[in-house]
Design a protein around this motif. Sequence first.
Motif, PDB file in Angstrom:
ATOM      1  N   LEU A  89       0.817  -1.208   0.000  1.00  0.00           N
ATOM      2  CA  LEU A  89       0.000   0.000   0.000  1.00  0.00           C
ATOM      3  C   LEU A  89       0.854   1.263   0.000  1.00  0.00           C
ATOM      4  CD1 LEU A  89      -2.834  -1.093   2.447  1.00  0.00           C
ATOM      5  CD2 LEU A  89      -2.961  -0.872  -0.044  1.00  0.00           C
ATOM      6  N   LEU A  90       1.957   1.249   0.739  1.00  0.00           N
ATOM      7  CA  LEU A  90       2.850   2.402   0.775  1.00  0.00           C
ATOM      8  C   LEU A  90       3.490   2.641  -0.593  1.00  0.00           C
ATOM      9  CD1 LEU A  90       4.256   4.585   2.512  1.00  0.00           C
ATOM     10  CD2 LEU A  90       6.072   2.914   2.877  1.00  0.00           C
ATOM     11  N   LEU A  91       3.993   1.581  -1.216  1.00  0.00           N
ATOM     12  CA  LEU A  91       4.605   1.718  -2.541  1.00  0.00           C
ATOM     13  C   LEU A  91       3.596   2.172  -3.587  1.00  0.00           C
ATOM     14  CD1 LEU A  91       6.888  -1.432  -2.535  1.00  0.00           C
ATOM     15  CD2 LEU A  91       7.637   0.955  -2.566  1.00  0.00           C
ATOM     16  N   TRP A  92       2.396   1.612  -3.548  1.00  0.00           N
ATOM     17  CA  TRP A  92       1.364   1.981  -4.530  1.00  0.00           C
ATOM     18  C   TRP A  92       0.956   3.434  -4.336  1.00  0.00           C
ATOM     19  CZ3 TRP A  92      -4.317  -0.072  -4.476  1.00  0.00           C
ATOM     20  CH2 TRP A  92      -4.971   0.324  -5.630  1.00  0.00           C
ATOM     21  N   GLN A  93       0.763   3.852  -3.095  1.00  0.00           N
ATOM     22  CA  GLN A  93       0.355   5.226  -2.838  1.00  0.00           C
ATOM     23  C   GLN A  93       1.474   6.216  -3.185  1.00  0.00           C
ATOM     24  OE1 GLN A  93      -0.746   6.004   1.212  1.00  0.00           O
ATOM     25  NE2 GLN A  93      -1.723   7.937   0.713  1.00  0.00           N
ATOM     26  N   THR A  94       2.709   5.842  -2.934  1.00  0.00           N
ATOM     27  CA  THR A  94       3.825   6.754  -3.165  1.00  0.00           C
ATOM     28  C   THR A  94       4.200   6.850  -4.636  1.00  0.00           C
ATOM     29  OG1 THR A  94       4.695   6.207  -0.983  1.00  0.00           O
ATOM     30  CG2 THR A  94       6.200   7.285  -2.507  1.00  0.00           C
ATOM     31  N   PHE A  95       4.316   5.709  -5.306  1.00  0.00           N
ATOM     32  CA  PHE A  95       4.826   5.687  -6.670  1.00  0.00           C
ATOM     33  C   PHE A  95       3.779   5.375  -7.737  1.00  0.00           C
ATOM     34  CE2 PHE A  95       8.401   4.359  -3.933  1.00  0.00           C
ATOM     35  CZ  PHE A  95       9.249   5.420  -4.174  1.00  0.00           C
ATOM     36  N   GLY A  96       2.580   4.973  -7.347  1.00  0.00           N
ATOM     37  CA  GLY A  96       1.621   4.507  -8.341  1.00  0.00           C
ATOM     38  C   GLY A  96       2.049   3.130  -8.811  1.00  0.00           C
TER      39      GLY A  96
END
Length: 151
Positions: A89-96
């Motif tokens: 979730l952190l990677l998806w929210q930060t980088f798409g």
Amino acid sequence: MTEKKLNILILAGLLGIDGYYLFKSFTARKYTMVFIGPYEFPKIIGVGLAVLCLIALADTLRRKDDRTPFQIGNLGYVVITVAATCGFLLLWQTFGLFYLWAPLFLLLLFFTYRDEGGRFSKKNILVNAALTAGCIGAIYLFFRLLMNIRL
């Protein structure tokens, strides 16, 4: 606390949260551009969660009252799953880049939980890759093609 009591408490809490979620979903604005729009998807998820909670609650109530104390026997798997989910979730929210992070997340979970014939055996690797490709393909078809939502 026994497993049965804890299961009933958790399922009742999930049903309460789901009731609020469904209330917010059904009072949201309408979207008429596609057959199943982005505002229908939360309703489908909410109803599905309610049905699964009710089935689990009925199964829990049906069981005889046992005195088995609650314990987490697979704490390592729980920690890996929670950490992987938070990381995803952190990677998806930060980088798409959903279609980069989601397959990595699924592969991690499949290799964590599936170890038929050895965790890194050729058969297990192929099955995990096929399961991941099938899940990501279904997500793409459902969200991008059916609902026209870019992840």
